[in-house]
Scaffold this active site. Sequence first.
Site, PDB file in Angstrom:
ATOM      1  N   GLU A  64       0.817  -1.211   0.000  1.00  0.00           N
ATOM      2  CA  GLU A  64       0.000   0.000   0.000  1.00  0.00           C
ATOM      3  C   GLU A  64       0.850   1.260   0.000  1.00  0.00           C
ATOM      4  O   GLU A  64       0.542   2.225  -0.701  1.00  0.00           O
ATOM      5  CB  GLU A  64      -0.953  -0.010   1.202  1.00  0.00           C
ATOM      6  CG  GLU A  64      -2.057  -1.039   1.113  1.00  0.00           C
ATOM      7  CD  GLU A  64      -1.641  -2.443   1.537  1.00  0.00           C
ATOM      8  OE1 GLU A  64      -0.481  -2.651   1.968  1.00  0.00           O
ATOM      9  OE2 GLU A  64      -2.485  -3.349   1.439  1.00  0.00           O
ATOM     10  N   HIS A 133     -10.290  -5.475   9.688  1.00  0.00           N
ATOM     11  CA  HIS A 133     -10.828  -4.799   8.505  1.00  0.00           C
ATOM     12  C   HIS A 133     -12.169  -4.129   8.779  1.00  0.00           C
ATOM     13  O   HIS A 133     -13.030  -4.108   7.914  1.00  0.00           O
ATOM     14  CB  HIS A 133     -11.004  -5.802   7.368  1.00  0.00           C
ATOM     15  CG  HIS A 133      -9.766  -6.519   6.967  1.00  0.00           C
ATOM     16  ND1 HIS A 133      -8.521  -5.933   6.936  1.00  0.00           N
ATOM     17  CD2 HIS A 133      -9.564  -7.800   6.580  1.00  0.00           C
ATOM     18  CE1 HIS A 133      -7.619  -6.806   6.535  1.00  0.00           C
ATOM     19  NE2 HIS A 133      -8.225  -7.959   6.321  1.00  0.00           N
TER      20      HIS A 133
END
Length: 158
Positions: A64, A133
């Site tokens: 990321e 998440h």
Amino acid sequence: MSVTKRRLTIAKAMSEAIAAAMDKDPSVLVLGEDIGRLGGVFGTTQGLLDRFGADRVRDTPISETAFIGAAVGLAASGMRPIVELMFVDFFGVCMDAIYNLAAKQSYFSGGRVPCPMVLMTSVGGGYGDAGQHSQCLYATFAHLPGLKVVMPSNSPRS
């Protein structure tokens, strides 16, 4: 005049909106993990690879920090990247690129270098992804100078 109503999922509406932006502006491209053939884990990039090709729909490695940094560089050089991070929790590993590069680039350059990029992700619980998440960090980002937070929702019933 008759108005035809359509019912779309948010993912389908987002995919259509991205396609419309890509049709209108050749500098728009999409980056992220599993966004090509898979069409994104939630379907937000479904069909874009076939329609626009691998130069404008780029699957990235699981890094990321790298692809957010790349998107900032693309934006600084005149492109308009749309970047998907699968879950908002992953923003933590690339916060420097988001907060110190993307959000502040225009300020650091006296307005000469804008950063026209979109970061999109999923937030919150409700789909069984546990603590890894399921965060809701929009308030965090709403308080960072240089960032704008937008959340799609359903349309009002008529």
